[in-house]
Design a protein around this motif. Structure first.
Motif, PDB file in Angstrom:
ATOM      1  N   MET A 123       5.924  -5.601   8.452  1.00  0.00           N
ATOM      2  CA  MET A 123       6.536  -5.684   9.866  1.00  0.00           C
ATOM      3  C   MET A 123       6.995  -4.299  10.557  1.00  0.00           C
ATOM      4  SD  MET A 123       5.484  -8.517  10.937  1.00  0.00           S
ATOM      5  CE  MET A 123       4.022  -8.384   9.855  1.00  0.00           C
ATOM      6  N   GLU A 124       7.449  -3.427   9.688  1.00  0.00           N
ATOM      7  CA  GLU A 124       7.989  -2.171   9.809  1.00  0.00           C
ATOM      8  C   GLU A 124       6.820  -1.344  10.176  1.00  0.00           C
ATOM      9  OE1 GLU A 124      10.844   1.445   8.115  1.00  0.00           O
ATOM     10  OE2 GLU A 124      10.534  -0.310   7.130  1.00  0.00           O
ATOM     11  N   SER A 125       5.684  -1.155   9.192  1.00  0.00           N
ATOM     12  CA  SER A 125       4.627  -0.340   9.507  1.00  0.00           C
ATOM     13  C   SER A 125       3.857  -0.913  10.779  1.00  0.00           C
ATOM     14  CB  SER A 125       3.715  -0.842   8.164  1.00  0.00           C
ATOM     15  OG  SER A 125       2.490  -0.223   8.260  1.00  0.00           O
ATOM     16  N   ALA A 126       3.519  -2.238  10.826  1.00  0.00           N
ATOM     17  CA  ALA A 126       3.153  -2.751  12.012  1.00  0.00           C
ATOM     18  C   ALA A 126       3.561  -2.145  13.367  1.00  0.00           C
ATOM     19  CB  ALA A 126       2.761  -4.281  11.990  1.00  0.00           C
ATOM     20  N   ALA A 127       5.031  -2.287  13.134  1.00  0.00           N
ATOM     21  CA  ALA A 127       6.036  -1.912  14.342  1.00  0.00           C
ATOM     22  C   ALA A 127       5.825  -0.398  14.836  1.00  0.00           C
ATOM     23  CB  ALA A 127       7.215  -2.113  14.384  1.00  0.00           C
ATOM     24  N   THR A 128       5.522   0.420  13.803  1.00  0.00           N
ATOM     25  CA  THR A 128       5.389   2.050  13.872  1.00  0.00           C
ATOM     26  C   THR A 128       3.986   2.303  14.587  1.00  0.00           C
ATOM     27  OG1 THR A 128       6.702   2.470  11.999  1.00  0.00           O
ATOM     28  CG2 THR A 128       5.158   4.043  12.749  1.00  0.00           C
TER      29      THR A 128
END
Length: 398
Positions: A386-391
């Protein structure tokens, strides 16, 4: 949202009827829809009733891949005067200048005729760009030949799925498109997280509450669905009578029943420490920018159709009784006479949250879907994915 786009892959484009001599092209005044077969048949009946006695008739086309077709046709001047879709496209279509502001053209008062959510769903930056006609969401469906009583809790549902799940025999516990954020939103949002915070305009997929919902989905439901995440593959087990459960919306009910499955609706199961909170949508007859290039008679017919469809008792009750579409007209929204399907969908809608119409949402889905797939396949930790997708999403926004 993607939910009708995946359905579109099952059938091609087909013309219902094209008649009359209004408008700027040889098709006359036209509406577009991407309805599933049962809804499409009902639309034909409604259209026949609307056109009865008219010298010029409103035509309709069933379109595969509505979004792509609109993006191509409207700029070229070949688009419809109106089309049916959920409200979440409103912000983007407005920014693309694909819509027509009907604020001064409608005979009805949107604010007083419809529920508050429905009225809000067709208005954007001071304009009114369509007429709302129904609310919808996804809920639990079960096969009574395999399940005596619907589960009240998620743990009970898991136990039943486990009893019926045997992939080696093409038997699965659940028919459910697992990678589509619309379909799985009930569980992603179960602990208070949100894909997108409408009030602040902020992305929510990194929040602890959202990640907890993703882990719930991964640990309790993912292993019971077919390996192929496509919509058609996911619907097959329930449609064939080999899965006890499906999670889907009103557009799919008649399809299951036409296949001989007594699809019975139930509320989504209770979740320990949380509550299923699915995305809900308002179905709208949008007015397109094509109305700026047609004569007064064509504009009047288009407005008449949307108002007639959204306020006529036979249309409202038929859509409710056949397809579980929840009325949003004030006179029918609280009716107890529209059948068990509507009552169940209404119960689920009341636990849900309205889909955002912010145009930036279009840039959320692909990175989120990719991240969901990595998590479900065991290729990434939920929080890290989710952190990667949010970035990626924020980079797209910039």
């Amino acid at each position: 949202m993607q939910r009708r786009q995946v359905i579109a892959g099952i059938g091609g484009a087909a013309t219902l009827s094209v008649a009359g001599c209004l408008g700027t092209d040889d098709q006359g005044t036209t509406l577009w829809n991407e309805f599933e077969n049962g809804e499409e048949e009902t639309l034909e009946e409604h259209l026949d009733a609307f056109n009865e006695g008219r010298d010029d008739e409103l035509g309709a086309e069933n379109i595969a891949d509505m979004e792509e077709q609109l993006n191509t046709a409207i700029p070229a001047g070949d688009g419809p005067e109106t089309f049916a879709w959920a409200h979440d496209w409103l912000g983007r279509l407005h920014d693309q200048e694909f819509l027509h502001d009907a604020s001064g053209s409608l005979d009805l008062d949107i604010g007083s005729e419809f529920t508050a959510d429905a009225a809000d769903a067709v208005q954007w930056e001071g304009g009114t760009y369509g007429v709302p006609y129904a609310a919808e969401t996804v809920t639990l469906m079960y096969n009574p030949e395999l399940v005596e009583e619907p589960p009240e809790t998620l743990s009970e549902m898991v136990d039943i799925m486990e009893d019926h799940h045997d992939p080696s025999s093409n038997q699965f516990g659940l028919s459910y498109p697992p990678i589509d954020p619309y379909f799985v939103s009930a569980f992603l949002h179960a602990f208070g997280g949100r894909t997108f915070h409408t009030d602040s305009g902020e992305l929510g997929i990194e929040d602890d509450e959202f990640v907890e919902g993703l882990e719930l989905l991964r640990d309790n439901l993912w292993e019971y669905v077919p390996e192929d995440p496509s919509y058609e593959s996911q619907m097959t087990p329930f449609n064939d009578g080999t899965a006890p459960f499906a999670i889907n919306g009103p557009w799919q009910v008649s399809g299951f029943r036409d296949a001989g499955i007594d699809a019975t609706l139930a509320p989504l199961p209770d979740i320990e420490g949380g509550s299923p909170t699915p995305y809900t949508g308002i179905q709208v007859w949008y007015f397109t920018s094509a109305l700026g290039d047609v004569d007064e008679a064509a504009t009047e017919m288009t407005m008449d159709w949307a108002e007639w469809y959204a306020t006529t008792e036979d249309v409202i009750t038929t859509n409710a009784n056949r397809h579980g579409l929840i009325p949003v007209h004030q006179e029918y929204a609280d009716s107890d006479d529209l059948g068990e399907d509507v009552e169940t969908f209404l119960e689920t809608v009341e636990t849900g949250t309205l889909m955002p119409a912010d145009p930036r949402m279009d840039l959320v889905f692909t990175p989120l879907e990719d991240a969901l797939e990595r998590v479900f396949n065991g290729d990434a930790d939920a929080a890290e994915a989710m952190e990667s997708a949010a970035t990626e999403i924020r980079n797209r926004w910039d």
